[in-house]
Motif scaffolding. Structure first.
Motif, mmCIF file in Angstrom:
data_model
loop_
_atom_site.group_PDB
_atom_site.id
_atom_site.type_symbol
_atom_site.label_atom_id
_atom_site.label_comp_id
_atom_site.label_asym_id
_atom_site.label_seq_id
_atom_site.Cartn_x
_atom_site.Cartn_y
_atom_site.Cartn_z
ATOM 1 N N LEU A 97 46.427 -30.628 84.469
ATOM 2 C CA LEU A 97 47.388 -31.093 85.459
ATOM 3 C C LEU A 97 47.171 -32.690 85.623
ATOM 4 O O LEU A 97 47.996 -33.380 85.704
ATOM 5 C CB LEU A 97 47.108 -30.201 86.542
ATOM 6 C CG LEU A 97 48.143 -30.625 87.818
ATOM 7 C CD1 LEU A 97 49.550 -30.171 87.206
ATOM 8 C CD2 LEU A 97 48.082 -30.216 89.209
ATOM 9 N N PHE A 103 54.394 -33.838 85.370
ATOM 10 C CA PHE A 103 54.152 -32.620 86.362
ATOM 11 C C PHE A 103 54.460 -33.077 87.692
ATOM 12 O O PHE A 103 55.076 -32.369 88.289
ATOM 13 C CB PHE A 103 52.732 -32.244 86.212
ATOM 14 C CG PHE A 103 52.308 -31.731 84.874
ATOM 15 C CD1 PHE A 103 53.065 -30.887 83.888
ATOM 16 C CD2 PHE A 103 51.142 -31.778 84.322
ATOM 17 C CE1 PHE A 103 52.685 -30.541 82.868
ATOM 18 C CE2 PHE A 103 50.388 -31.520 83.290
ATOM 19 C CZ PHE A 103 51.307 -30.924 82.237
ATOM 20 N N PHE A 124 52.505 -25.433 83.759
ATOM 21 C CA PHE A 124 52.890 -26.631 84.396
ATOM 22 C C PHE A 124 54.045 -27.025 83.643
ATOM 23 O O PHE A 124 54.018 -27.607 82.674
ATOM 24 C CB PHE A 124 51.608 -27.470 84.340
ATOM 25 C CG PHE A 124 50.430 -26.940 84.822
ATOM 26 C CD1 PHE A 124 50.528 -26.254 86.278
ATOM 27 C CD2 PHE A 124 49.218 -27.459 84.670
ATOM 28 C CE1 PHE A 124 49.525 -25.895 87.003
ATOM 29 C CE2 PHE A 124 48.111 -27.026 85.252
ATOM 30 C CZ PHE A 124 48.095 -26.395 86.515
#
Length: 325
Positions: free
Chosen positions: A218, A227, A186
């Motif tokens: 995440l 992100f 990520f």
């Protein structure tokens, strides 16, 4: 279908059509997941799917990048691509109708999950959607979708005789697995990379555990905005340059664009079997807490692995070894 109302039949047709349009290649799937998330931000799994799908595209393009063509025979690379592509396609084929049906349900403020069986989705996930409608437990639904989609690919991909023999038992796959080269990353626009290693890919439980760990990373409150910024600012091309462009140490493009490298694959639909009818849902899949055994900040790790790959290539050239077949 005869006992359905005209409206219900129309919904089913529209969802099938929309799913087919979006299930063309890795780029279209990645974009569809992210577009859905932006419209339905409560379905956080969809953002996870888009970011994991980006990784799938990067893995595909590695096969035509500056290193792997020198190490791997063209047949091996083709088989690896087809494996990534098949898993990518199957998951989307299964899950996107679920997402669209949920979206439609929110529009009319009434659950339409009684139509899920017409899309051949598991009894397990049908029950979970009803549960989500009542409880609105995002974490539970995210975990359930991770469990469902990994089970969806278990028999037709992981246990498929062709993939099993040519991919999952191959030396290159074992090598990648052993060295943790296969990681889900990520990135951020600040040139940092987070993520987790994907070793033990053949194990269903390990893949589910990885999915849960990835969701935990995440949606970490501190990291999530970075992100999301990356996803919004960076079109998905399949090339690792998508995120390498943000590194403080400037690098040239080492992997190509997906759509200039691979054809669109026409997939055949396998005979559908409800995995939840013959595979028990392990309580640990749903309830086991997430634990990170390794650091999630992978920027330094990424550069180390890149250097190791370059070293491997140099050794391969010096010893004049044949490409892996």
């Amino acid at each position: 279908m005869n006992h359905l109302t005209i409206q219900e039949q129309t919904i089913i047709r529209q969802i099938r059509s929309e799913t087919g349009k979006r299930n063309i290649d890795n780029i279209s799937r990645t974009n569809a997941y992210f577009h859905f998330f932006k419209k339905n931000p409560d379905i956080i799994w969809s953002f996870l799917a888009s970011m994991v799908s980006r990784n799938g595209g990067w893995n595909m393009c590695d096969l035509e990048g500056s290193i792997f063509p020198q190490l791997l025979d063209v047949k091996v690379r083709k088989q690896l691509f087809l494996t990534y592509e098949r898993a990518n396609w199957l998951i989307f084929h299964d899950v996107f109708p679920q997402l669209l049906l949920y979206q439609y349900s929110t529009k009319i403020n009434r659950p339409m999950f009684h139509l899920l069986p017409y899309f051949n989705v598991s009894a397990f996930i049908q029950k979970e959607w009803y549960g989500y409608w009542k409880e609105n437990d995002r974490k539970r639904l995210t975990t359930a979708l991770i469990i469902n989609e990994q089970n969806v690919i278990q028999t037709p991909v992981i246990e498929h005789p062709v993939y099993k023999k040519k991919v999952f038992r191959s030396m290159i796959f074992s090598f990648q697995d052993w060295l943790h080269f296969s990681s889900v990353l990520f990135p951020t626009c600040g040139g940092e990379v987070y993520g987790a290693s994907a070793n033990g890919f053949k194990s269903l439980s390990k893949r589910i555990n990885l999915g849960k760990r990835l969701a935990n990373i995440l949606f970490h409150p501190r990291l999530f905005p970075y992100f999301l910024e990356f996803a919004e600012k960076t079109p998905h091309t399949g090339s690792r340059y998508d995120y390498e462009q943000y590194f403080k140490i400037k690098t040239k493009r080492n992997t190509p664009l997906l759509r200039t490298s691979f054809p669109v694959i026409a997939h055949n639909q396998h005979i559908y079997e409800d995995w939840s009818k013959h595979r028990r849902v392990s309580p640990k899949w749903l309830h086991h807490p997430v634990r990170h055994r390794h650091p999630i900040h992978l920027t330094d790790w990424y550069f180390t692995k890149s250097n190791q790959l370059q070293l491997l290539l140099s050794i391969h050239k010096v010893l004049e070894l044949e490409k892996w077949k």
